[in-house]
Design a protein around this motif. Sequence first.
Motif, short mmCIF file in Angstrom:
data_model
loop_
_atom_site.label_atom_id
_atom_site.label_comp_id
_atom_site.label_asym_id
_atom_site.label_seq_id
_atom_site.Cartn_x
_atom_site.Cartn_y
_atom_site.Cartn_z
N THR A 133 0.78 -1.28 0.16
CA THR A 133 -0.07 -0.06 0.16
C THR A 133 0.86 1.20 -0.01
O THR A 133 0.52 2.25 -0.81
CB THR A 133 -1.01 0.08 1.20
OG1 THR A 133 -1.69 -1.26 1.29
CG2 THR A 133 -1.69 1.36 1.16
N ARG A 137 1.01 3.82 -3.17
CA ARG A 137 0.51 5.21 -2.91
C ARG A 137 1.59 6.22 -3.29
O ARG A 137 1.25 7.47 -3.56
CB ARG A 137 -0.18 5.16 -1.64
CG ARG A 137 -1.63 4.72 -1.38
CD ARG A 137 -1.97 4.97 -0.14
NE ARG A 137 -3.24 4.25 0.18
CZ ARG A 137 -4.18 4.42 1.18
NH1 ARG A 137 -3.68 5.37 1.93
NH2 ARG A 137 -5.22 3.87 1.43
N ARG A 199 -1.24 9.94 2.57
CA ARG A 199 -0.92 9.89 0.97
C ARG A 199 -0.08 11.33 0.75
O ARG A 199 -0.10 12.20 1.65
CB ARG A 199 -2.43 10.17 0.38
CG ARG A 199 -3.08 8.81 0.70
CD ARG A 199 -4.64 9.17 -0.15
NE ARG A 199 -5.68 8.07 0.08
CZ ARG A 199 -5.63 6.93 -0.84
NH1 ARG A 199 -4.74 6.89 -2.03
NH2 ARG A 199 -6.48 6.11 -0.64
#
Length: 435
Positions: A133, A137, A199
Motif C-alpha cells: 500500500t 500510494r 497519502r
Amino acid sequence: MVSNALAASLGRRNVHYGWVVVASTFLTMLVTAAAMGAPGVLIVPLEKEFGWTTSEISAALALRILLYGLLGPFAAAFMNRFGVRRVILTALALICVGFLASLNMTGLWQLMLLWGVVVGLGTGLTAMVLAATVATRWFNKRRGLVVGLLAASSATGQLVFLPVIAALTTDYGWRTALAFMCAMLAATALVTLALMRDRPADLALPIYGETQVTPAPAQGEGLWSLMMSPLLVLKDAARTGTFWILFATFFVCGCSTNGLVQTHFVTFCSDYGLAAVTAASVLAMMGVFDFFGTIGSGWLSDRFDSRYLLAWYYGLRGLSLLFLPFTDFTFYGLSLFAVFYGLDWIATVPPTVKLTADRFGREKAGLVFGWVFAGHQIGAAFAAYGAGLTRTEFGTYVPAFFAAGALCLIAAVLVLFISRGLRLSSGPATAAAGG
C-alpha cells in the motif's frame, strides 16, 4: 504538525517526504516482525513452565499466522477507509495488549486467545499489505526498491531483536522478553503518530516520480461496501490463472519461511544441542543476508522478468532446506545454510508485488496482493502446526524440512507458467477497491 514542517524542510533540499514514510513504515514492520518471531524463541520455555506439548503451542502460533494472512485483504480496505496511520496505531495497540495480558496466563486457552487471536489480528493489520500500500500510494518510480526495503524489515527485525529476546529469555525469563517487546511497540507508536501520513496529497505533494498531485479518492461508500470490496476483487482476480499461480507459490513461500524456519528453527537447533541464543544468532545471520538479498531483489525486479527471478529464488531456497539436516548443525554447516537460505528469504516479495501490480493494476494491487499474501500465511500456518505435530509424533522436525524443500522446487517450476499478459481491464471491483 511535525510532518508538515519536515516535508517543507526536505522539499527545500529536493528530498521527497515519501522516504520519511518509508522509514516510518520500515520501523513499524521491523518491530511487528520481531513480535511475530518472538514466540518461536519461547516454545521451549513454555514447554518447561506449563508442560504444554510442541503441537499445542504450535496450534496457537498457527492461528496467529493464519489471522495474520487472512486479515491482509481487509487491512487494505481499512487503510483505504480509515487511513494508514490509524490502522498502524490500532495494530500496535492490539499486539501490545496481547503480550501484556499473556504475562499472567496460566491456561492453554489463554495462549490461543492472546497469542493466537489478539496478536494475530494486530500483526495482520501491518502485514506485507502495508508495504504494498505504501509503495503504490507514494511511489511511481523506485517502487520495486521500496517494496524490497520494506520487505527486508522482516529480516532486520530478526537481526536486531531475536538474539536480544533469546538472551533476555535465558537470563531473566520469557516475561521480561515480552515486556521489552511491548516497550519497542510503544516507541514505534510515537514515531508513527509524529511522522506517518496517509497519502502524498495530504502534504500537497505529487507521487514520487510524477509531477501532478493526485487527490485522494472520495470516501462516498459505507463501511459495509468497503468490507465487501476485498471479496469483489477476489471474485474478479480468481477468474485468472495468474492469481492462482501467485497464490499457490506464495503458499509454498509461507510454508518454507515464517511458518517453518521462523517458528521452529530455534527449537530444531535445540534438539541438536544448540543453545537458544546461538540458534537465534544464526537466524540473525540469515537476516543480514536477507536484508541485502531482498533489497537486491527489489532492484532486480525493476529491471528483469519477475517470473525468472522467482524461479531462481524458490529453487535456491528448496535446495538449502534439503541441505539443512545434513549440516550436522555445526557452525560451518549452519553458516553455509544461512547464506543461501537468507539471501532469498523474503526476496520473493518484490517480484510477486510487481507481477500483481502489472497484471491487476495499481488500484487493485493492494487488495489482490492481500489475497495472495493470505495464501502465504495459510501455508505458514500449515507448516507451523504441521512441523510441531511432526516433532511431537516422531521426535524430529526433519520430515517437515524435507517436505518444504520439495515444495519450493515445485514452486520454482510453477511460477514459469505465469503468462506474459498485462493487467486485467478495470471492472466494478476496481472502483470498490479504492487507491
